[in-house]
Design a protein around this motif. Structure first.
Motif, PDB file in Angstrom:
ATOM      1  N   THR A  61       0.884  -1.415  -0.118  1.00 41.05           N
ATOM      2  CA  THR A  61      -0.104   0.197  -0.013  1.00 41.05           C
ATOM      3  C   THR A  61       0.896   1.314  -0.047  1.00 41.05           C
ATOM      4  OG1 THR A  61      -1.880  -1.187   1.147  1.00 41.05           O
ATOM      5  CG2 THR A  61      -1.851   1.426   1.341  1.00 41.05           C
ATOM      6  N   HIS A  64       2.366   1.833  -3.586  1.00 38.24           N
ATOM      7  CA  HIS A  64       1.191   2.227  -4.431  1.00 38.24           C
ATOM      8  C   HIS A  64       0.944   3.644  -4.104  1.00 38.24           C
ATOM      9  CE1 HIS A  64      -1.566   1.494  -7.367  1.00 38.24           C
ATOM     10  NE2 HIS A  64      -2.723   1.857  -6.582  1.00 38.24           N
ATOM     11  N   ARG A  65       0.975   4.034  -2.993  1.00 41.40           N
ATOM     12  CA  ARG A  65       0.825   5.534  -2.654  1.00 41.40           C
ATOM     13  C   ARG A  65       2.091   6.326  -3.320  1.00 41.40           C
ATOM     14  NH1 ARG A  65      -1.332   5.310   3.523  1.00 41.40           N
ATOM     15  NH2 ARG A  65      -3.546   4.388   3.066  1.00 41.40           N
TER      16      ARG A  65
END
Length: 642
Positions: A61, A64-65
């Motif tokens: 995550t 991906h950010r």
């Protein structure tokens, strides 16, 4: 007779149906366990992959950010995890290789300690005599067996002694050596490879798999399924993060302590201890074996052995009994016995890997039981929440005839709550008893025993210190709206001004006893009469002197008609007294609630705290006229209850 004759077949049919359901459930459980056992080559890598996916999901995550592509984020996180695992095992292998070259240097210390132990044992008379006795017995048994084997049978011709046979192992080829080394590594490598493939696909299809699971598990209630999935994921992730932090700190302390003690390769044993501590119960003792043996070899004396063993077996109980409960709290949601049983079961089914995965798997099962109604038994068996409500626990103690145990549990509850709140719980327990009496499970004799046990409980709690403010309810708003009279209660309210009337039976009397005890503890006099004393035949003999408040006590919500006529008789006998009716068993069923209010013709309360509020408020007011009581409408009563 016809009705009675029809009940027996219906009961037998119900018993047969229950037995059939139990047998079907047992068969399903057996099939599931067999499937888990025989499908372990697939289920074990899948479980490891899910566990690793929970650990890597935050990293994916985060990447991906940072605008890294989904596929690249998953690959980078997976490769990083593989690299970390590879570096760890490379470090362990290198340290073990260096240790293997140093072991011959410690041979003299080991031999010296063995000789010291032998000389110490031989110098001890008891140990020496015991050793000689065992050696003599062993020699006699061995010699007897040899004589029986060698001696020829009677009447048998002389036979030649058998020739000795010598078994020689054939020479081992290099390929066989490689095969013997590689074969034990094939299964772990295959399991790890399959787990890595599963991890990549789980992380790539995380949202899709979540949506599919929610649809399958909760097609009728998507919100509950989503809450269950989010709860399980958060609990497992929090468990892994907390456990990793604790184990890292534990391994660091062990490595530092071994460095101070002087044990070779201290950071190797700290790292091994950190990894082994993920295995519950047996991980730390197994990790402690090698450092203890090594400290025995490197030290000419015994001090390092005791320091090393003491460090392991002091730090582990402190961490397990104090640090982990403080950091975990109730977030894991598992009972200790469930963790032990789960570790035993998963080890039996999947071996050492099952022991490693036992706590996360059990945590997921407990979360399913908490959110899925049909699997609620899993939450009861595995969760750390009490399996019985407070009122059920109270009723169980009363049924067992143990008021002392009920008082012990009450004293634990009273450390954080008021006595009035506990008596409200006891009222709910008496409501359960009334339900059993209504269906014929409790006869009059046992109801009398329940009343006697409630009296014993009240006597056990007679020394509990309290004040009036303890009985004005648990909510702060109730304490603000109920004003105490200036200077305390009037003198007229200290000489039995409250008449507690049992509605119909002995259980109603037990409930009225609780209210009377609360009134007495806060300085308000109370008198209890039974339903028979307030009957039409005996109402004229009732002593009404000094009565300012009448309080009816009913456990059965459907007793409105009885309350209506009982209140009518009491108002005629004591017209100047205010009145309330306690319907302690009223639930959230609004129709039954309003029916009870309508037929009672007075203020209705459903808890002892509310009853105490009414009585204390009435103590500072003038008694209401009988006409106003007769004219009171159900709507006004419902407003007072609200």
């Amino acid at each position: 007779m016809a009705l009675g004759s029809e009940r027996v077949p219906l009961r037998d049919k119900a018993d047969a149906t229950a037995q059939l359901r139990f047998a079907a459930s047992a068969v399903v459980v057996a099939i599931l366990i067999a499937g888990i056992y025989f499908a372990r080559p697939i289920l074990v890598p899948l479980a490891l992959a899910i566990l690793l996916a929970f650990a890597l999901a935050p990293a994916v995550t985060l990447l991906h950010r940072l605008h890294v592509g989904r596929v690249l984020s998953v690959l980078l996180a997976t490769l990083f995890a593989i690299a970390v695992i590879g570096v760890v095992f490379l470090f362990i292998g290198t340290q073990l290789a260096h240790l293997a070259t140093d072991i011959p240097r410690y041979e003299r210390n080991v031999a010296h300690k063995i000789h010291a132990l032998e000389s110490s044992a031989m110098s001890n008379g008891f140990i020496a005599r015991t050793s000689n006795l065992l050696n003599n017995l062993n020699n006699q048994i061995a010699s007897g067996q040899v004589e029986r084997e060698v001696a020829p049978r009677k009447g048998a011709p002389n036979q030649e002694r058998p020739l000795p046979v010598i078994i020689r192992q054939p020479a081992v080829s290099p390929l066989q050596i490689i095969e013997n080394i590689a074969r034990p590594l094939l299964d772990p490598l295959a399991t790890g490879g399959i787990a890595v493939i599963f991890v990549v696909f789980i992380l790539l299809q995380k949202e899709d798999l979540r949506d599919r699971f929610i649809w399958v598990a909760g097609s009728g209630d998507l919100q509950r399924a989503k809450i269950a999935l989010d709860d399980g994921a958060s609990r497992v992730s929090r468990y892994l993060l907390t456990q990793t932090a604790i184990n890292t700190a534990f391994g660091t302390l062990i490595g530092t302590g071994l460095w101070f003690i002087g044990v070779p390769n201290p950071w190797l044993w700290g790292l091994v201890t950190m990894m082994m501590r993920f295995i519950p119960y047996v991980g730390v003792p197994l990790a402690a074996v090698a450092p203890i043996v090594l400290s025995l070899a490197v030290d000419a004396g015994w001090s390092k052995v005791f320091w090393t063993a003491g460090m392991y077996f002091v730090l582990e109980p402190v961490t397990g009994q104090f640090v982990e409960p403080f950091l975990y709290g109730k977030t894991a949601g598992l009972s200790p016995i469930a963790v032990v049983v789960a570790a035993t079961f998963w080890t039996w089914v999947w071996g050492p890997v099952g022991l490693l995965l036992s706590t996360p798997l059990t945590l997921c099962l407990a979360v399913l039981g908490r959110h899925v109604e049909r699997l609620k038994f899993l939450d009861v068996l595995l969760g750390n929440r009490p399996p019985l409500a407070y009122e059920e626990s109270f009723y169980l103690r009363i049924l067992a005839g143990d008021p002392d145990e009920a008082a012990r549990l009450a004293e634990t509850f009273l450390k954080e709550h008021s006595l009035c709140e506990y008596y409200d719980i006891a009222l709910k327990g008496l409501v359960l008893a009334q339900a059993d009496a209504d269906r014929g499970a409790l006869d009059e004799e046992r109801c009398a025993a329940v009343k006697t046990l409630v009296e014993g409980l009240i006597q056990n709690l007679s020394d509990h210190e309290s004040s009036i403010l303890n009985f004005l309810g648990s909510a702060e708003e109730s304490r603000e709206t109920t004003k105490l009279p200036e200077g305390g209660l009037p003198e007229a309210w200290r000489n039995s001004p409250v008449l507690c009337v049992a509605g119909r039976n002995l259980l109603d009397e037990a409930a009225a006893l609780l209210l009377a005890d609360l009134l007495g503890k806060c300085g308000v006099g109370a008198r209890l009469i039974s339903a028979d004393e307030a009957s039409s035949a005996n109402i004229h003999n009732l002593d009404a002197s000094g009565v300012r408040m009448i309080c009816l006590s009913y456990l059965e919500p459907g007793s409105g008609t009885n309350a209506h006529y009982l209140m009518r008789r009491l108002r005629k006998r004591i017209p100047a007294a205010a009145a309330i009716a306690g319907f302690w068993g009223i639930t959230d069923d609004n129709s039954r609630f309003l029916d009870a209010v309508e037929v009672a013709g007075c203020d209705v309360v459903t808890s002892l705290c509310a009853a105490m509020n009414h009585i204390v408020a009435a103590a500072g007011q003038k008694p209401a006229a009988p006409e106003s009581a007769e004219a009171e409408t159900p709507a006004g009563t419902a407003t007072a209850l609200a």
